[in-house]
Write a protein that holds these residues in place. Sequence first.
Motif, PDB file in Angstrom:
ATOM      1  N   GLY A 278      -7.618   1.001  11.758  1.00 42.91           N
ATOM      2  CA  GLY A 278      -8.235   0.188  10.719  1.00 42.91           C
ATOM      3  C   GLY A 278      -8.522   0.913   9.421  1.00 42.91           C
ATOM      4  O   GLY A 278      -9.091   0.329   8.495  1.00 42.91           O
ATOM      5  N   THR A 279      -8.115   2.173   9.310  1.00 38.05           N
ATOM      6  CA  THR A 279      -8.398   2.950   8.099  1.00 38.05           C
ATOM      7  C   THR A 279      -7.185   3.010   7.188  1.00 38.05           C
ATOM      8  O   THR A 279      -6.043   2.832   7.614  1.00 38.05           O
ATOM      9  CB  THR A 279      -8.824   4.387   8.455  1.00 38.05           C
ATOM     10  N   LEU A 280      -7.444   3.308   5.913  1.00 39.15           N
ATOM     11  CA  LEU A 280      -6.362   3.480   4.946  1.00 39.15           C
ATOM     12  C   LEU A 280      -5.522   4.697   5.281  1.00 39.15           C
ATOM     13  O   LEU A 280      -4.311   4.722   5.027  1.00 39.15           O
ATOM     14  CB  LEU A 280      -6.940   3.610   3.534  1.00 39.15           C
ATOM     15  N   LEU A 281      -6.150   5.721   5.841  1.00 41.64           N
ATOM     16  CA  LEU A 281      -5.425   6.939   6.204  1.00 41.64           C
ATOM     17  C   LEU A 281      -4.365   6.626   7.254  1.00 41.64           C
ATOM     18  O   LEU A 281      -3.227   7.107   7.160  1.00 41.64           O
ATOM     19  CB  LEU A 281      -6.389   8.003   6.727  1.00 41.64           C
ATOM     20  N   LEU A 282      -4.721   5.812   8.242  1.00 41.69           N
ATOM     21  CA  LEU A 282      -3.751   5.456   9.280  1.00 41.69           C
ATOM     22  C   LEU A 282      -2.578   4.692   8.672  1.00 41.69           C
ATOM     23  O   LEU A 282      -1.420   4.909   9.041  1.00 41.69           O
ATOM     24  CB  LEU A 282      -4.424   4.621  10.367  1.00 41.69           C
ATOM     25  N   GLU A 283      -2.858   3.811   7.723  1.00 38.52           N
ATOM     26  CA  GLU A 283      -1.790   3.071   7.053  1.00 38.52           C
ATOM     27  C   GLU A 283      -0.837   4.022   6.343  1.00 38.52           C
ATOM     28  O   GLU A 283       0.392   3.845   6.385  1.00 38.52           O
ATOM     29  CB  GLU A 283      -2.385   2.081   6.046  1.00 38.52           C
ATOM     30  N   GLU A 284      -1.386   5.045   5.681  1.00 38.49           N
ATOM     31  CA  GLU A 284      -0.550   6.023   4.976  1.00 38.49           C
ATOM     32  C   GLU A 284       0.339   6.778   5.950  1.00 38.49           C
ATOM     33  O   GLU A 284       1.527   7.005   5.697  1.00 38.49           O
ATOM     34  CB  GLU A 284      -1.438   6.999   4.198  1.00 38.49           C
ATOM     35  N   ILE A 285      -0.236   7.178   7.084  1.00 40.06           N
ATOM     36  CA  ILE A 285       0.526   7.917   8.093  1.00 40.06           C
ATOM     37  C   ILE A 285       1.638   7.048   8.674  1.00 40.06           C
ATOM     38  O   ILE A 285       2.789   7.494   8.815  1.00 40.06           O
ATOM     39  CB  ILE A 285      -0.413   8.414   9.216  1.00 40.06           C
ATOM     40  N   ILE A 286       1.316   5.801   9.000  1.00 44.75           N
ATOM     41  CA  ILE A 286       2.314   4.892   9.592  1.00 44.75           C
ATOM     42  C   ILE A 286       3.463   4.636   8.621  1.00 44.75           C
ATOM     43  O   ILE A 286       4.640   4.672   9.001  1.00 44.75           O
ATOM     44  CB  ILE A 286       1.648   3.565  10.004  1.00 44.75           C
ATOM     45  N   GLN A 287       3.146   4.407   7.345  1.00 46.17           N
ATOM     46  CA  GLN A 287       4.188   4.168   6.348  1.00 46.17           C
ATOM     47  C   GLN A 287       5.104   5.373   6.190  1.00 46.17           C
ATOM     48  O   GLN A 287       6.328   5.230   6.094  1.00 46.17           O
ATOM     49  CB  GLN A 287       3.549   3.801   5.010  1.00 46.17           C
ATOM     50  N   ALA A 288       4.505   6.562   6.174  1.00 41.84           N
ATOM     51  CA  ALA A 288       5.305   7.781   6.034  1.00 41.84           C
ATOM     52  C   ALA A 288       6.233   7.961   7.231  1.00 41.84           C
ATOM     53  O   ALA A 288       7.416   8.302   7.078  1.00 41.84           O
ATOM     54  CB  ALA A 288       4.387   8.988   5.883  1.00 41.84           C
ATOM     55  N   LYS A 289       5.697   7.706   8.405  1.00 40.25           N
ATOM     56  CA  LYS A 289       6.488   7.900   9.618  1.00 40.25           C
ATOM     57  C   LYS A 289       7.603   6.861   9.717  1.00 40.25           C
ATOM     58  O   LYS A 289       8.728   7.181  10.148  1.00 40.25           O
ATOM     59  CB  LYS A 289       5.570   7.817  10.841  1.00 40.25           C
ATOM     60  N   GLU A 290       7.315   5.626   9.331  1.00 41.28           N
ATOM     61  CA  GLU A 290       8.352   4.585   9.345  1.00 41.28           C
ATOM     62  C   GLU A 290       9.477   4.914   8.375  1.00 41.28           C
ATOM     63  O   GLU A 290      10.662   4.689   8.671  1.00 41.28           O
ATOM     64  CB  GLU A 290       7.724   3.227   8.998  1.00 41.28           C
ATOM     65  N   HIS A 291       9.121   5.462   7.208  1.00 40.80           N
ATOM     66  CA  HIS A 291      10.131   5.858   6.223  1.00 40.80           C
ATOM     67  C   HIS A 291      11.048   6.933   6.812  1.00 40.80           C
ATOM     68  O   HIS A 291      12.276   6.872   6.650  1.00 40.80           O
ATOM     69  CB  HIS A 291       9.447   6.373   4.959  1.00 40.80           C
ATOM     70  N   LEU A 292      10.463   7.907   7.493  1.00 39.97           N
ATOM     71  CA  LEU A 292      11.254   8.995   8.078  1.00 39.97           C
ATOM     72  C   LEU A 292      12.148   8.472   9.192  1.00 39.97           C
ATOM     73  O   LEU A 292      13.293   8.933   9.349  1.00 39.97           O
ATOM     74  CB  LEU A 292      10.324  10.097   8.609  1.00 39.97           C
ATOM     75  N   ARG A 293      11.642   7.505   9.958  1.00 40.16           N
ATOM     76  CA  ARG A 293      12.434   6.962  11.053  1.00 40.16           C
ATOM     77  C   ARG A 293      13.669   6.236  10.518  1.00 40.16           C
ATOM     78  O   ARG A 293      14.774   6.365  11.065  1.00 40.16           O
ATOM     79  CB  ARG A 293      11.594   5.995  11.884  1.00 40.16           C
ATOM     80  N   VAL A 294      13.496   5.481   9.440  1.00 40.33           N
ATOM     81  CA  VAL A 294      14.631   4.793   8.820  1.00 40.33           C
ATOM     82  C   VAL A 294      15.659   5.814   8.322  1.00 40.33           C
ATOM     83  O   VAL A 294      16.867   5.657   8.521  1.00 40.33           O
ATOM     84  CB  VAL A 294      14.154   3.895   7.654  1.00 40.33           C
ATOM     85  N   GLN A 295      15.152   6.886   7.692  1.00 40.05           N
ATOM     86  CA  GLN A 295      16.057   7.925   7.184  1.00 40.05           C
ATOM     87  C   GLN A 295      16.829   8.575   8.333  1.00 40.05           C
ATOM     88  O   GLN A 295      18.039   8.818   8.227  1.00 40.05           O
ATOM     89  CB  GLN A 295      15.248   8.980   6.421  1.00 40.05           C
TER      90      GLN A 295
END
Length: 437
Positions: A278-295
């Motif tokens: 529920g935190t903004l930090l978790l959102e940042e981590i998830i977005q970064a990880k999803e970007h790397l997974r797509v790459q």
Amino acid sequence: MDNNNKPCSSNKIIKTSDGCEIVLELSKNDPFFDKKKNLLHSKGFDIREQVQFNRSSCPDAIATILERVLQIARIIHLEEVELYFGKVNGCSLFEYWSPKNEVETLNSVLSLINSYSSCERQNEVNFLQTLQDEVFRRIQEFTDKNKVESRIDKSCSCDKEKCLVKWGESNGVKTSLKIACVEGAGRGAIATKDLKVGDIALEIPVSTIISDEHVHKSDMHHILEKIEGITSETMLLLWSMKERHNCTSKFKIYFDTLPEEFKTGLSFGVDAIMALDGTLLLEEIIQAKEHLRVQYDELVPPLCKNYPDVFLPELYTWEQFLWACELWYSNSMKVMFVDGKLRTCLIPIAGFLNHSLYPHIVHYGKVDSATDTLKFPLARPCCFGEQCYLSYGNFSSSHLITFYGFMPQGDNPCDVIPLGNLLCSPLPPKHPTKEKL
């Protein structure tokens, strides 16, 4: 990490009949020229200022004049994040813009004095001694105010790190630092003697730096160079995934010191993720990880399928890719080489230098053409037994947690609001401040 390469300075000291004047000028090549110009004007300064010093000036007058010089120099040395976070309605929120900016500013004035002194006869520069003494006094005051005690964990073995330092020294590395385990901070670089402003804490030959040169010499370069839009950083990442398993690699000792798992936000476990729910930090981590997974999905499986002899599938799993991403995010540095090219590099031994909001080293990103080495000079004193810090750049605490795996001590001026206020629950048990090289 921040490479600290800035526009060439036209600041100088000019001799006058009764003393000298310090000329401070905002470079028109500065990427934030307009913002800094407006800020200078709001403080009553122009983009080019000449500050007079007389031989007969008393110490109090010199201190007052120095403060004027520092006010101008602080603005000239501001970086983008400092310009954004360091003021509200044009007013500084802090005693100075940022600790890093203050150290840079004081050292820039000291450098001006030293360059002038080296070109003039001694009797022409004696009157600047008081000015120089005042700059040193302020640097020392800053140092005393921001000392952080480091306690060595003697139960922790650093045998691999010691081997790496010996390897470095046999290849031309010069160091006044030793590697040790620091309580609550993982591995860090500790001063082996008292170091003064200007002393070189570490000097690294270019021959021991990992750069894209090694990719060009590898068996994968002719394949990767045909991929449209691929960057040199991505090539290096793929090269390092394979090179870490190469028993004959020149950098085997370096790769042996790397952890099996990094402690960045990208590899947080279930407990950490639940704590951040529920935190903004978790959102940042998830977005970064999803970007790397797509790459990863777009790039790596096709390489393994089409060139299995070069890109061995067992070395190029998603887990190995994420490990390499964490390595390059948390350990790489931008370096300006003598050919004028800015390259992303891994620098064995230098990677043990941890980040601080109050760094000892602020300029370390340009190869010295005379020695073909990368030098790490002290911008403020570091005592024997003290951990020597540098600055990775002006990053928010959430960015440092996500990509480096730690939250800095002290109030981070780059945070919009304190990170603790963004969390619904406490962070999971503290991991090492920066478990790196």
